[in-house]
Scaffold this active site. Sequence first.
Site, PDB file in Angstrom:
ATOM      1  CE1 TYR A 317      -3.327  -2.341  -3.980  1.00  0.00           C
ATOM      2  CE2 TYR A 317      -5.199  -1.659  -5.308  1.00  0.00           C
ATOM      3  CZ  TYR A 317      -3.837  -1.713  -5.114  1.00  0.00           C
ATOM      4  OH  TYR A 317      -2.996  -1.147  -6.022  1.00  0.00           O
ATOM      5  CB  CYS A 318      -2.859  -1.713   0.364  1.00  0.00           C
ATOM      6  SG  CYS A 318      -1.573  -0.739   1.192  1.00  0.00           S
ATOM      7  CB  VAL A 319      -4.120  -0.779   4.935  1.00  0.00           C
ATOM      8  CG1 VAL A 319      -5.169   0.046   4.223  1.00  0.00           C
ATOM      9  CG2 VAL A 319      -4.425  -0.786   6.418  1.00  0.00           C
ATOM     10  N   GLY A 321      -6.143  -5.543   2.865  1.00  0.00           N
ATOM     11  CA  GLY A 321      -5.756  -6.938   2.809  1.00  0.00           C
ATOM     12  C   GLY A 321      -5.196  -7.415   4.130  1.00  0.00           C
TER      13      GLY A 321
END
Length: 588
Positions: A317-319, A321
């Site tokens: 998720y986000c960073v 990812g």
Amino acid sequence: MSETPPGIAAPTLAELQHWTWVMGRAQQMMLEQGLDAITTPLEGIVPETMVVPGFNDPATLGRVRDFWRDGFAFWQQALDPSARSAAPGAGDGKPAPGDKRFKAPQWREPVFDLIRRSYETIGDHMLRSVDAVEGLEPKQKEQLRFATRGFVDAMSPTNFAFTNPEVIERTIETRGENLLQGLQNMMADIGRGQLTHTAQGSFELGRNLAMTPGKVVHRTPLYELIHYAPTTDAVQATPLVIFPPWINRFYILDLTPEKSFIRWAVEQGLSVFMVSWKSADASMKDVVWDNYVAAQIDAIETVRALLDVPAVHTIGYCVAGTTLAATLAVLSARGQADRVASATFFTAQVDFADAGELQHFVDDEQIGLLATLSPEGFLDGRYMAATFNLLRGRDLIWNYVTNNYLLGKDYVPFDLLHWNGDTTNLPAKWHSAYLTDLYRDNLLVKPGAISVGGTPVDLGRVTTPSYVQAGREDHIAPAESVWKLTGLFAGPVKFVLAGSGHIAGVVNPPAAGKYQYWTNPAAVESLADFIAGAVETKGSWWPDWVAWLGEQAGAEGAKRVAATGARVPGGGALAALGDAPGDYVRMR
């Protein structure tokens, strides 16, 4: 309620209207000064190559003429209401669509209507003046536009007691008690060093947040690994390992039970593991990106060994990812790609060429400033929280100034905003390198430009089946930027565009019946082409994802096994170290 002190008469309605008019005119003068700062040459501040429109420029003369014409029309209407509909620039008198600041009926009253429209006209002229500035690089112009928009939002008449009719009414009604309560709220925030968004004490981890049953089964100096208890008699053979961003707490995916992605995934018959990152302290002053990649590999290997499986499904998720993409590249380079059966990316960027408004905070000067804020080797999470608030200042800053400082309202319990304010500290070395290497220099998309643990990173070597989710209204990881990941991997990629933004676009349980998502199986070259041929499906994309997941592990990985032994937290080789949600999520 106290009475009016002897000898002091309460102000009449006419007197209040007069002083409101005076404050509105004063606010207009301040905004005009801001406009003048943009339309006047800024010697010694801007580059010499930048042409700031002057009064010898016909286009600027036209804008100035329009500005003063519209301004004169508004204040002419203050003296002669009959001229309102016929005055140039009068418009239809309605706020801009979607602008919730002026929805109260009091803003339709003549004086406040004029204040509001005057503000909107001046703000519009300021933003148009930014567009007229010549000689700036596109990035510099976007930064100037962002700063100007922030100034315009800050100067809204809703943010000042004497120009907000709701505040005036509330102050008269409570005889100023609202302002005292608001002052108390503001002083409490100053003491905390952080803006409050929700009622304090309304939520508690393990009581009404992060309630999904599980055990911590592995702990390192950087993360805890949580294994969640199965709720089905049999589970899919291939387990799921989730990597949340370490710039926030993991329980964004485990809010209240009805919103919990983790609980829902467990109910689908998945063996779910969650990484809970430690909030940085002085002991983590030397932590860099290599450590986070190594931690992801360690978590993957720990789960593989615990359950004796060849591969795991992963989510980043986000960073996290972004980091998962690098992890897959490292595993591919080491000949270990088959240890990950699939990779899912929630709102994750790998190509930062068009990374959205966060780029306004990334230049050498600001990166240097962050270094001065991290003397002990970590960045206080409240700085990051303030940055994200600035991206949506109207909603996440000024809305609370009005409601909780000026109107003195009580805070509303809201689980998502509680999580938003539960900040985590960041390792300073990692943060600085992340901003420079990725946001500024965009090295991750250049094969071999970054090495992790001595292994060059080449995203083009990643063949792992991937599911890429983006939020249509995401202001942190814009959909256009997330889309670029689809052209970088060598393996099959499914892209899904979800309604809403960075959080609500992800945390959208099927039972809520909210939003929608778009899919397009055709091979297309751009997000615009994807959208043009996409099929819209109402509701959550979670069922689409879990169906896709079942297709990725092969016959052996997709088969069901009994939810006993090591499939029960603490029932295998790793003893339980404590109950979920663990210790690290509670550390400041």
